[in-house]
Design a protein around this motif. Structure first.
Motif, short mmCIF file in Angstrom:
data_model
loop_
_atom_site.label_atom_id
_atom_site.label_comp_id
_atom_site.label_asym_id
_atom_site.label_seq_id
_atom_site.Cartn_x
_atom_site.Cartn_y
_atom_site.Cartn_z
N TYR A 37 0.84 -1.21 0.00
CA TYR A 37 0.00 0.00 0.00
C TYR A 37 0.87 1.26 0.00
O TYR A 37 0.62 2.21 -0.75
CB TYR A 37 -0.91 -0.05 1.23
N TYR A 76 3.92 1.54 -1.04
CA TYR A 76 4.67 1.62 -2.31
C TYR A 76 3.85 2.40 -3.35
O TYR A 76 4.39 3.17 -4.14
CB TYR A 76 4.96 0.21 -2.82
N GLY A 77 2.54 2.22 -3.33
CA GLY A 77 1.68 2.93 -4.26
C GLY A 77 1.50 4.39 -3.92
O GLY A 77 1.03 5.18 -4.76
N ARG A 78 1.86 4.80 -2.70
CA ARG A 78 1.71 6.19 -2.29
C ARG A 78 2.96 7.03 -2.56
O ARG A 78 2.94 8.25 -2.36
CB ARG A 78 1.36 6.25 -0.80
N THR A 90 -2.66 -0.41 -5.52
CA THR A 90 -1.34 0.17 -5.80
C THR A 90 -1.08 0.21 -7.31
O THR A 90 -0.61 1.22 -7.84
CB THR A 90 -0.25 -0.66 -5.09
#
Length: 391
Positions: free
Chosen positions: A296, A298-300, A330
């Motif tokens: 999660y 990593y997607g931010r 993500t």
């Protein structure tokens, strides 16, 4: 065995004496002043035995009459104990059926007359607590403290457990007082540590961690979890980047790749906009330990080209071998940041099918907005609002 031997000796003695008397009954003469009493030996023995039995019976009767009040009180006490045990049994049965009110009533009814009175009061306090009758709960605990002052540790532990949900600060204060009196007590240490963790008093927790380990107040797995919570709490409560880095450097390499600790560290760095090195750190950690929270985060990430991260994340999808709503979220975010609108929207819709989270709705709406489809974005926002209302 001893009784058999004694009875055998008495039997042999009686048999021998009877045999002698049958052969020669003998004669006994007793003279007192002008009086002479003559009788046989067998009659004298019988008279002595009967006199002894009568005298013993009279003495026992006098003793029983003298001690009658004590015996009566003892008998009455035993009846009270019996009633108390019966009440306790009924209370425990009611407890098994979940009838808190009946269990409380039975337990407290004869608490004062039971040898296990403390159990009655503490169990009744638990039953009152289950009914949210906090005034009665506190009353029972107060009675237990007054009557069983030497059991202050047991009473304090029960009270702290009952207060831990609605009054955690008060529960912690009780445990702190018990710890000050018995700092090496394993049970108190374990309960105190849980209270400190719950309220986030990391400094105090760090002070008692060595004692917990030394006394083995917690099992290996529980201690590891507590230590992990301590470091995670320290990372989450760091006030600035300098303090965060100082805590991070004090961890071992193994701890730094622990998903729970790494997630707290990354969360702080993302919040402060300090994303340098985070991409490589997350990629390495996810390769070692698959973790939804790290995926999660990593997607931010916003630093660097999103398309490069998208290619890495797409490889993870084939690795795990199943659809994961967090990974799809993500992937959707990274695709939208890479301006691959259709791909991003497809990933986000798949994520919503698996787990319809409000945040995923929001990410999908933002993707439509970035593409210039404001009407479609408005529909997604409306759908998210309806979901919130259903909750």
């Amino acid at each position: 065995m001893r009784l058999i031997i004694v009875l055998a000796i008495l039997f042999l003695f009686a048999t021998s004496l009877a045999t002698l008397l049958l052969n020669d009954n003998g004669q006994v003469s007793m003279v007192w002043q002008d009086y002479v009493i003559e009788t046989s030996v067998s009659f004298l023995i019988a008279a002595v035995l009967i006199s002894f039995i009568v005298a013993y019976g009279v003495i026992r009767l006098i003793i029983n009459i003298w001690h009658f009040p004590v015996i009566w009180r003892r008998h009455r006490k035993m009846r009270q104990y019996s009633k108390a045990e019966t009440a306790m049994a009924k209370g425990m049965i009611a407890l098994e059926y979940g009838d808190w009110h009946k269990a409380e009533k039975q337990l407290i009814k004869s608490a004062k007359n039971s040898e296990a009175g403390l159990v009655h009061y503490l169990s009744a306090a638990k039953m009152a607590h289950n009914q949210k009758a906090y005034s009665r709960r506190d009353q029972y605990l107060a009675q237990a403290r007054d009557l069983y002052t030497e059991e202050y540790v047991t009473i304090g532990l029960v009270e702290a457990r009952l207060l831990s949900d609605d009054k955690p600060e008060m529960a912690l204060a009780i445990l702190q007082a018990l710890h000050e009196q018995q700092p090496k007590n394993p049970t108190i240490l374990a309960e105190y540590a849980m209270g400190l963790r719950k309220l986030g008093f990391w400094k105090t927790l760090s002070e008692i961690l060595p004692d917990i380990k030394k006394t083995r107040a917690l099992g290996t797995a529980e201690y590891f979890e507590l230590e992990q919570s301590y470091w995670a709490g320290k990372l989450a409560s760091a006030s600035d980047q300098e303090e965060l880095d100082s805590i991070w450097k004090s961890l071992t390499t193994k701890q730094q790749y622990d998903p729970a600790l790494l997630a707290e560290y990354v969360e702080q760095r993302i919040g402060w906009g300090q994303e340098v090195t985070l991409q490589a750190l997350l990629e390495k950690a996810i390769k070692k330990h698959w973790n939804d929270r790290l995926i999660y985060q990593y997607g931010r990430l916003t630093l660097g080209p999103a398309f490069e991260r998208l290619k890495v994340a797409e490889k993870w999808r084939t690795t795990i071998g199943e659809e994961n709503p967090v990974l799809l979220l993500t992937l959707g975010r990274l695709a939208c940041k890479s301006q691959l609108w259709g791909m991003g929207q497809s990933y986000l819709k798949q994520s919503l099918k698996l787990r319809p989270e409000v945040e995923t709705f929001h990410a999908l709406a933002q993707c439509y907005e970035a593409e210039g489809k404001d009407n479609q974005a408005a529909l997604i926002y409306k759908e998210a609002i309806l979901k919130l209302e259903r909750k």
